[in-house]
Design an enzyme around this catalytic site. Structure first.
Site, mmCIF file in Angstrom:
data_model
loop_
_atom_site.group_PDB
_atom_site.id
_atom_site.type_symbol
_atom_site.label_atom_id
_atom_site.label_comp_id
_atom_site.label_asym_id
_atom_site.label_seq_id
_atom_site.Cartn_x
_atom_site.Cartn_y
_atom_site.Cartn_z
ATOM 1 N N GLN A 1 0.829 -1.216 0.000
ATOM 2 C CA GLN A 1 0.000 0.000 0.000
ATOM 3 C C GLN A 1 0.859 1.259 0.000
ATOM 4 O O GLN A 1 0.773 2.104 -0.881
ATOM 5 C CB GLN A 1 -0.913 0.006 1.234
ATOM 6 C CG GLN A 1 -1.978 -1.055 1.201
ATOM 7 C CD GLN A 1 -2.961 -0.926 2.359
ATOM 8 O OE1 GLN A 1 -2.885 -0.025 3.181
ATOM 9 N NE2 GLN A 1 -3.893 -1.848 2.416
ATOM 10 N N GLU B 1 6.504 7.732 6.455
ATOM 11 C CA GLU B 1 6.109 6.576 7.259
ATOM 12 C C GLU B 1 7.029 6.459 8.462
ATOM 13 O O GLU B 1 8.059 7.146 8.546
ATOM 14 C CB GLU B 1 6.165 5.292 6.403
ATOM 15 C CG GLU B 1 5.126 5.287 5.295
ATOM 16 C CD GLU B 1 5.150 4.064 4.403
ATOM 17 O OE1 GLU B 1 4.118 3.757 3.830
ATOM 18 O OE2 GLU B 1 6.217 3.428 4.270
ATOM 19 N N HIS C 1 3.264 -5.896 11.470
ATOM 20 C CA HIS C 1 2.770 -4.549 11.156
ATOM 21 C C HIS C 1 1.806 -4.145 12.270
ATOM 22 O O HIS C 1 0.925 -4.920 12.644
ATOM 23 C CB HIS C 1 2.059 -4.550 9.803
ATOM 24 C CG HIS C 1 1.898 -3.178 9.229
ATOM 25 N ND1 HIS C 1 1.069 -2.235 9.795
ATOM 26 C CD2 HIS C 1 2.481 -2.573 8.161
ATOM 27 C CE1 HIS C 1 1.152 -1.117 9.087
ATOM 28 N NE2 HIS C 1 2.005 -1.294 8.087
ATOM 29 N N ARG D 1 8.217 0.532 13.441
ATOM 30 C CA ARG D 1 7.207 -0.509 13.587
ATOM 31 C C ARG D 1 7.370 -1.413 14.796
ATOM 32 O O ARG D 1 6.389 -1.806 15.418
ATOM 33 C CB ARG D 1 7.286 -1.418 12.372
ATOM 34 C CG ARG D 1 6.257 -1.060 11.410
ATOM 35 C CD ARG D 1 6.350 -1.904 10.210
ATOM 36 N NE ARG D 1 5.993 -1.002 9.140
ATOM 37 C CZ ARG D 1 6.034 -1.314 7.878
ATOM 38 N NH1 ARG D 1 6.442 -2.505 7.520
ATOM 39 N NH2 ARG D 1 5.670 -0.457 6.991
ATOM 40 N N HIS E 1 3.915 -9.533 9.064
ATOM 41 C CA HIS E 1 3.940 -8.744 7.825
ATOM 42 C C HIS E 1 5.132 -9.056 6.933
ATOM 43 O O HIS E 1 4.999 -9.126 5.715
ATOM 44 C CB HIS E 1 3.962 -7.271 8.241
ATOM 45 C CG HIS E 1 3.856 -6.294 7.132
ATOM 46 N ND1 HIS E 1 2.769 -6.255 6.280
ATOM 47 C CD2 HIS E 1 4.688 -5.293 6.725
ATOM 48 C CE1 HIS E 1 2.948 -5.274 5.398
ATOM 49 N NE2 HIS E 1 4.106 -4.689 5.637
ATOM 50 N N ARG F 1 13.076 -3.848 9.555
ATOM 51 C CA ARG F 1 13.027 -3.151 8.267
ATOM 52 C C ARG F 1 12.361 -1.789 8.379
ATOM 53 O O ARG F 1 11.303 -1.642 8.999
ATOM 54 C CB ARG F 1 12.249 -3.986 7.256
ATOM 55 C CG ARG F 1 11.997 -3.287 5.937
ATOM 56 C CD ARG F 1 11.285 -4.191 4.974
ATOM 57 N NE ARG F 1 9.932 -4.461 5.373
ATOM 58 C CZ ARG F 1 8.862 -3.817 4.916
ATOM 59 N NH1 ARG F 1 8.994 -2.848 4.020
ATOM 60 N NH2 ARG F 1 7.658 -4.146 5.315
#
Ligand code: FAD
Ligand code: SIN
Length: 520
Positions: free
Chosen positions: A46, A113, A241, A288, A349, A384
């Protein structure tokens, strides 16, 4: 009959498709994929793809953000190489037809992000992966040198082992000659021989019960390489996620992109209070691992199944403009996200580890490359950075393409490979033997090897998985191949690698958090 090509590509996500396009004018490519060409993790991405594309940003900042997120175990040379290569490979995607949103002045409309110090995510609304996949599949379908084999499942890589020779992990003399592949329409196992074999099989999400990954993500490539005695590493670092839509038992879980927090979304507990402030000064835009652990902790403390992501304070028209897919999905469930908060919970995720490769995507096995999520390049370290994964896929497709082309003339195809041996096998008598074990693996991994781990939980998971491993290997030896049996076997292998590596870690770092070794 053997299928012979210069390049055998296994997997049709961003990595496999871009590699195929890069090498196709130099020889015959066979591209096999276990579902349709489009079905992949890439299709569901996304947020977008990270790259430095304007003057406010710099390579140094992108490098620093990636290293910080990776918690001390990224390979800095690799990080620098990928970050610097990013603009050229983004341009390549655009040349193949991918479109990224632009602002009124013609510059890229960059999103931000978690963990990024700048706006640097190129995207196409909230369907960036589908746009990349659309462009790549169209270009691949149009290329006459690429033979596409959909619904073909790679079972095992072919090495000297299949010629009766002993191969050992960490020995450098293993050579890959191709792969055994079952055509799922005929159920026949075919031998695919190639000068170069490229594993681009993506992630492992389905080893857990709740995942954003589609059903094809069963870690097949990593398991195949491990069985072939290749080197696999960093498997303990499984990324959850923080914000998958919570609507009960939907599989895969629908993602609510991190870009929504970059847009100003705020995480709240069910009583409406802001959640992240007490955990991290970066609030809802912390990396995250931090956010997922905070949500996990709050859910456990309060006995809640979900928390909320709130964008109701933002302009309704901007929400609909930037996140049309998420808006429509939620509307279809009776949630108007411009007026109501979105129920979310963490879901598996991404796998940071995988098949160890050098900076050219070459694995520890000769003539075998691994690119994309199935590989471990050193870019992600222990965690990541958002939107660095599509980037890694296209950069390493490029690096592997250059390397294979450079060596192409020196490689010959080995044709004395035996056909697949069906002897002594019959169809599994009861499918429940497979389906129930599949669910058990997911439960073991979700309950004992999740966001927060402990020595006791890992040991319990290891023992339980051992029982399922023995049952499944016995079934495999006496059964004709089915996709579900192969996937179950691969998931058990992946679970084993995650647990084994997690047990060996005597610290908490990045995505691996153990209550027995709290961070100092
Ligand atoms: P994939 O795209 O997963 O492709 C793997 C391919 O291999 C598939 O075609 C599959 O069918 C095939 N395959 C697997 N096993 C076999 C087998 N045995 N035989 C034959 N074929 C096989 N990353 C970002 O950078 N930005 C994002 O915004 C982003 N959003 C994401 C959102 C979601 C919901 C998900 C799930 C992931 C997201 N990611 C994102 C991660 C990113 O999408 C993936 O890491 C990346 O797309 C992986 O690309 P890949 O080509 O390596 O693998
Ligand atoms: C997202 O859009 O939140 C996913 C981005 C990623 O996984 O990199």
């Amino acid at each position: 009959m053997n299928n012979i090509s210069d390049f055998l590509v296994i997997g049709s996500g961003a990595a496999g498709l871009s590699y195929a396009l890069k090498v196709a004018q130099h020889g015959k490519v066979t591209l096999i994929t276990k579902s349709t060409l489009e079905e992949s993790n890439t299709q569901y991405a996304q947020g977008g793809i990270a790259a430095v594309t304007n003057n406010a940003d710099s390579f140094e900042k992108h490098v620093a953000d990636t290293l910080l997120c990776g918690a001390g175990i990224c390979n800095e040379d690799v990080v620098r190489m990928v970050v610097k290569e990013a603009p050229a490979q983004i341009q390549q995607l655009i040349d193949w037809g991918a479109q990224f949103d632009k602002s009124a002045d013609g510059s890229f409309d960059l999103a931000r992000e978690g963990g990024h110090s700048e706006h640097r995510i190129l995207h196409n609304k909230d369907s960036s992966g589908a746009e990349i996949e659309r462009a790549l599949t169209a270009a691949v379908r149009a290329h006459q040198n690429i033979e596409i084999r959909e619904h073909c499942f790679a079972i095992d890589l072919i090495t000297q082992h299949h010629l009766g020779q002993m191969v050992r992990r960490y020995h450098t003399n293993i050579d890959c000659y191709g792969a055994y592949v079952v055509d799922l329409k005929t159920n026949k196992v075919e031998t695919f021989l190639s000068k170069n074999t490229v594993v681009a099989t993506g992630g492992i999400g389905n080893v857990y019960h709740t995942t954003t990954n589609p059903p094809v993500a069963t870690g097949d490539g990593i398991a195949m390489v491990y069985r072939a005695k290749g080197v696999v590493e960093n498997m303990a670092y499984v990324q959850f996620h923080p914000t998958a839509l919570y609507i009960g038992n939907e599989r895969p879980s629908f993602l609510i992109t991190e870009a929504m927090r970059g847009f100003g979304g705020i995480l709240r507990t069910q009583d409406g209070n802001e959640l992240m402030n007490k955990y991290d000064p970066r609030g809802s835009l912390a990396p995250r691992d931090v956010v997922a652990r905070a949500i996990d902790n709050e859910m456990k403390l309060r006995g809640d199944d979900f928390v909320y992501l709130d964008v109701t304070h933002k302009s309704a028209s901007e929400i609909e403009k930037h996140f049309p897919m998420i808006y429509q999905k939620c509307i279809s469930l009776g949630i108007d996200i411009t007026k109501q908060m979105i129920p979310v919970a963490p879901a598996t995720h991404f796998i940071c580890g995988g098949i160890r490769v050098n900076p050219n995507g070459q694995s520890s096995i000769a003539h075998l490359y691994a690119i994309g999520e199935a590989s471990c390049t050193g870019l992600h370290g222990a965690n990541r950075l958002a939107s660095n994964s599509l980037l890694e896929a296209v950069v390493y497709a490029h690096k592997a393409a250059q390397d294979t082309l450079h060596n192409l003339r020196r490689v010959s195809i080995r044709t004395d490979i035996p056909d697949w041996d069906y002897e002594g096998t019959s169809y599994p008598e009861e499918m429940v033997l497979i389906t129930q074990n599949y669910k058990e693996v997911q439960q073991i991994m979700s309950y004992y090897v999740g966001i927060v781990r402990s020595n006791l939980r890992l040991a319990r998971a290891f023992n339980r998985l051992g029982i399922i491993y023995k049952e499944t290997e016995a079934l495999y030896r006496r059964s004709t191949l089915t996709q579900s049996l192969c996937e179950l076997r691969n998931l058990i292998q992946i679970g084993y690698l995650i647990i084994k590596e997690a047990m060996a870690l005597r610290e908490s770092r990045g995505l691996h958090y153990s209550i027995d070794f709290p961070p100092k």
